[in-house]
Design a protein around this motif. Sequence first.
Motif, PDB file in Angstrom:
ATOM      1  N   ILE A  49       0.916  -1.196  -0.100  1.00 27.36           N
ATOM      2  CA  ILE A  49      -0.037   0.125   0.186  1.00 27.36           C
ATOM      3  C   ILE A  49       0.961   1.176   0.045  1.00 27.36           C
ATOM      4  O   ILE A  49       1.835   1.285   0.846  1.00 27.36           O
ATOM      5  CB  ILE A  49      -0.936   0.103   1.520  1.00 27.36           C
ATOM      6  N   ASP A  50       0.751   2.136  -0.841  1.00 29.95           N
ATOM      7  CA  ASP A  50       1.578   3.399  -1.162  1.00 29.95           C
ATOM      8  C   ASP A  50       0.607   4.421  -0.912  1.00 29.95           C
ATOM      9  O   ASP A  50      -0.478   4.567  -1.475  1.00 29.95           O
ATOM     10  CB  ASP A  50       2.239   3.221  -2.495  1.00 29.95           C
ATOM     11  N   ILE A  51       1.132   5.479  -0.246  1.00 35.58           N
ATOM     12  CA  ILE A  51       0.421   6.698   0.084  1.00 35.58           C
ATOM     13  C   ILE A  51       1.448   7.865  -0.157  1.00 35.58           C
ATOM     14  O   ILE A  51       2.339   7.918   0.705  1.00 35.58           O
ATOM     15  CB  ILE A  51       0.002   6.658   1.688  1.00 35.58           C
ATOM     16  N   LYS A  52       1.221   8.615  -0.965  1.00 33.14           N
ATOM     17  CA  LYS A  52       1.844   9.942  -1.238  1.00 33.14           C
ATOM     18  C   LYS A  52       1.155  10.930  -0.648  1.00 33.14           C
ATOM     19  O   LYS A  52      -0.157  11.178  -0.927  1.00 33.14           O
ATOM     20  CB  LYS A  52       2.161  10.196  -2.861  1.00 33.14           C
ATOM     21  N   PHE A  53       1.624  11.842   0.202  1.00 35.85           N
ATOM     22  CA  PHE A  53       1.053  12.890   1.021  1.00 35.85           C
ATOM     23  C   PHE A  53       1.938  13.871   1.353  1.00 35.85           C
ATOM     24  O   PHE A  53       3.049  13.975   1.310  1.00 35.85           O
ATOM     25  CB  PHE A  53       0.170  12.337   2.114  1.00 35.85           C
ATOM     26  N   LYS A  54       1.168  15.096   1.610  1.00 32.95           N
ATOM     27  CA  LYS A  54       1.622  16.421   1.986  1.00 32.95           C
ATOM     28  C   LYS A  54       0.523  16.811   3.129  1.00 32.95           C
ATOM     29  O   LYS A  54      -0.547  17.264   2.738  1.00 32.95           O
ATOM     30  CB  LYS A  54       1.821  17.365   0.904  1.00 32.95           C
ATOM     31  N   VAL A 107       6.380   9.678   0.715  1.00 25.04           N
ATOM     32  CA  VAL A 107       5.777   8.468   0.158  1.00 25.04           C
ATOM     33  C   VAL A 107       5.867   7.555   1.375  1.00 25.04           C
ATOM     34  O   VAL A 107       7.030   7.254   1.835  1.00 25.04           O
ATOM     35  CB  VAL A 107       6.580   8.211  -1.180  1.00 25.04           C
ATOM     36  N   LEU A 108       4.750   7.095   1.558  1.00 28.97           N
ATOM     37  CA  LEU A 108       4.741   5.874   2.539  1.00 28.97           C
ATOM     38  C   LEU A 108       4.313   4.573   2.027  1.00 28.97           C
ATOM     39  O   LEU A 108       3.339   4.647   1.044  1.00 28.97           O
ATOM     40  CB  LEU A 108       3.666   6.451   3.481  1.00 28.97           C
ATOM     41  N   SER A 109       5.075   3.729   2.191  1.00 29.17           N
ATOM     42  CA  SER A 109       4.977   2.434   1.712  1.00 29.17           C
ATOM     43  C   SER A 109       4.642   1.229   2.691  1.00 29.17           C
ATOM     44  O   SER A 109       5.846   1.350   3.473  1.00 29.17           O
ATOM     45  CB  SER A 109       6.185   1.921   0.786  1.00 29.17           C
ATOM     46  N   LEU A 110       3.594   0.516   2.872  1.00 30.63           N
ATOM     47  CA  LEU A 110       3.438  -0.269   3.731  1.00 30.63           C
ATOM     48  C   LEU A 110       3.451  -1.995   3.209  1.00 30.63           C
ATOM     49  O   LEU A 110       2.705  -2.097   2.194  1.00 30.63           O
ATOM     50  CB  LEU A 110       1.982  -0.080   4.562  1.00 30.63           C
ATOM     51  N   PHE A 111       4.218  -2.662   3.396  1.00 27.95           N
ATOM     52  CA  PHE A 111       4.451  -3.976   2.898  1.00 27.95           C
ATOM     53  C   PHE A 111       3.848  -5.073   4.011  1.00 27.95           C
ATOM     54  O   PHE A 111       4.604  -4.959   5.193  1.00 27.95           O
ATOM     55  CB  PHE A 111       5.854  -4.372   2.393  1.00 27.95           C
ATOM     56  N   SER A 112       3.239  -5.961   3.379  1.00 33.32           N
ATOM     57  CA  SER A 112       2.744  -6.961   4.316  1.00 33.32           C
ATOM     58  C   SER A 112       2.847  -8.298   3.493  1.00 33.32           C
ATOM     59  O   SER A 112       2.470  -8.450   2.476  1.00 33.32           O
ATOM     60  CB  SER A 112       1.236  -6.763   4.731  1.00 33.32           C
ATOM     61  N   ASN A 113       3.460  -9.274   4.458  1.00 36.45           N
ATOM     62  CA  ASN A 113       3.722 -10.632   3.787  1.00 36.45           C
ATOM     63  C   ASN A 113       3.537 -11.581   4.780  1.00 36.45           C
ATOM     64  O   ASN A 113       4.299 -11.944   5.614  1.00 36.45           O
ATOM     65  CB  ASN A 113       5.057 -10.679   3.236  1.00 36.45           C
ATOM     66  N   GLY A 114       2.218 -11.879   5.149  1.00 35.76           N
ATOM     67  CA  GLY A 114       1.863 -12.665   6.237  1.00 35.76           C
ATOM     68  C   GLY A 114       1.849 -12.248   7.466  1.00 35.76           C
ATOM     69  O   GLY A 114       1.326 -11.031   7.679  1.00 35.76           O
ATOM     70  N   LEU A 119       7.600  -0.874   6.921  1.00 35.02           N
ATOM     71  CA  LEU A 119       6.903   0.361   6.595  1.00 35.02           C
ATOM     72  C   LEU A 119       8.214   1.062   6.092  1.00 35.02           C
ATOM     73  O   LEU A 119       9.277   1.223   6.758  1.00 35.02           O
ATOM     74  CB  LEU A 119       6.555   0.946   7.820  1.00 35.02           C
ATOM     75  N   LEU A 120       7.976   1.678   5.005  1.00 35.38           N
ATOM     76  CA  LEU A 120       9.176   2.713   4.338  1.00 35.38           C
ATOM     77  C   LEU A 120       8.711   4.154   4.233  1.00 35.38           C
ATOM     78  O   LEU A 120       7.261   4.380   3.789  1.00 35.38           O
ATOM     79  CB  LEU A 120       9.510   2.263   2.888  1.00 35.38           C
ATOM     80  N   LEU A 121       9.606   4.954   4.616  1.00 34.23           N
ATOM     81  CA  LEU A 121       9.073   6.350   4.419  1.00 34.23           C
ATOM     82  C   LEU A 121      10.045   6.953   3.544  1.00 34.23           C
ATOM     83  O   LEU A 121      11.352   6.822   3.813  1.00 34.23           O
ATOM     84  CB  LEU A 121       9.073   6.917   6.037  1.00 34.23           C
ATOM     85  N   ASP A 122       9.749   7.480   2.369  1.00 34.15           N
ATOM     86  CA  ASP A 122      10.574   8.240   1.433  1.00 34.15           C
ATOM     87  C   ASP A 122      11.737   7.240   1.083  1.00 34.15           C
ATOM     88  O   ASP A 122      12.843   7.762   1.068  1.00 34.15           O
ATOM     89  CB  ASP A 122      11.116   9.518   2.160  1.00 34.15           C
ATOM     90  N   GLY A 123      11.366   5.955   0.964  1.00 33.36           N
ATOM     91  CA  GLY A 123      12.322   4.830   0.561  1.00 33.36           C
ATOM     92  C   GLY A 123      13.150   4.346   1.686  1.00 33.36           C
ATOM     93  O   GLY A 123      14.107   3.411   1.318  1.00 33.36           O
ATOM     94  N   ARG A 132       2.722 -10.379  13.668  1.00 30.06           N
ATOM     95  CA  ARG A 132       1.403  -9.721  13.811  1.00 30.06           C
ATOM     96  C   ARG A 132       0.351 -10.531  12.981  1.00 30.06           C
ATOM     97  O   ARG A 132       0.821 -11.117  11.850  1.00 30.06           O
ATOM     98  CB  ARG A 132       1.544  -8.421  13.000  1.00 30.06           C
ATOM     99  N   ASP A 133      -0.765 -10.773  13.409  1.00 32.76           N
ATOM    100  CA  ASP A 133      -1.598 -11.530  12.584  1.00 32.76           C
ATOM    101  C   ASP A 133      -2.744 -10.856  11.872  1.00 32.76           C
ATOM    102  O   ASP A 133      -3.755 -10.527  12.337  1.00 32.76           O
ATOM    103  CB  ASP A 133      -2.626 -12.489  13.623  1.00 32.76           C
ATOM    104  N   LEU A 134      -2.166 -10.118  10.719  1.00 34.98           N
ATOM    105  CA  LEU A 134      -2.912  -9.115  10.054  1.00 34.98           C
ATOM    106  C   LEU A 134      -2.812  -9.452   8.546  1.00 34.98           C
ATOM    107  O   LEU A 134      -1.743  -9.668   7.878  1.00 34.98           O
ATOM    108  CB  LEU A 134      -2.311  -7.817  10.263  1.00 34.98           C
ATOM    109  N   ASN A 135      -4.131  -9.798   8.015  1.00 36.46           N
ATOM    110  CA  ASN A 135      -4.287  -9.924   6.403  1.00 36.46           C
ATOM    111  C   ASN A 135      -4.798  -8.803   6.080  1.00 36.46           C
ATOM    112  O   ASN A 135      -5.827  -8.433   6.161  1.00 36.46           O
ATOM    113  CB  ASN A 135      -5.110 -11.176   6.513  1.00 36.46           C
ATOM    114  N   LEU A 136      -3.970  -8.022   5.137  1.00 34.81           N
ATOM    115  CA  LEU A 136      -4.113  -7.016   4.369  1.00 34.81           C
ATOM    116  C   LEU A 136      -4.444  -7.277   2.779  1.00 34.81           C
ATOM    117  O   LEU A 136      -4.663  -6.406   2.028  1.00 34.81           O
ATOM    118  CB  LEU A 136      -3.115  -6.037   4.437  1.00 34.81           C
TER     119      LEU A 136
END
Length: 157
Positions: A49-54, A107-114, A119-123, A132-136
């Motif tokens: 999930i990528d979010i570009k925000f200001k 740019v905020l990038s949320l990566f989930s793999n099981g 979480l990446l912020l500006d790369g 974490r038991d989270l299914n996105l």
Amino acid sequence: TSEELVLRLNGSEHIEFVIKERFKRDHLLRDLLHDGMNNEGNAKDLIVIDIKFKTQDDGVLMFALGQKGHVVLKIKDQKLVYVSEDSTSGRYEFTVDSVVADGVWHVLSLFSNGQNIFLLLDGKQAMNTTDRDLNLTAVGVDRIVVGAAPPGDSRQS
């Protein structure tokens, strides 16, 4: 440029996406059929999930409600905060030690793999957590809200 196609939310508006059951069933069926014909790794398990925000204000960027829990990405005290809560692991909160409410594009990038969440912020890596038991996935998420947590929901604080 993408800056020309901007969604402006002033704190009183939000956008809500509801994932319908029919879509989930179709997605599961397609995955079952695809897996039966092709056994190439698990790249499809990686959710991004990528979010570009200001912004210059605190507030909720995104809220995702799943069958087992939820995720909130918000700005509090000018810093990015990741909050997740699920029925198995409980509540987890992490604050990124960078000011993001500065009027500059991020740019905020949320990566989930099981059970792994990155979480990446500006790369640059800002968070890496496991257990974490989270299914996105499209099947695991019921609703995504951009710009707020659902009205009357205490999870935004």
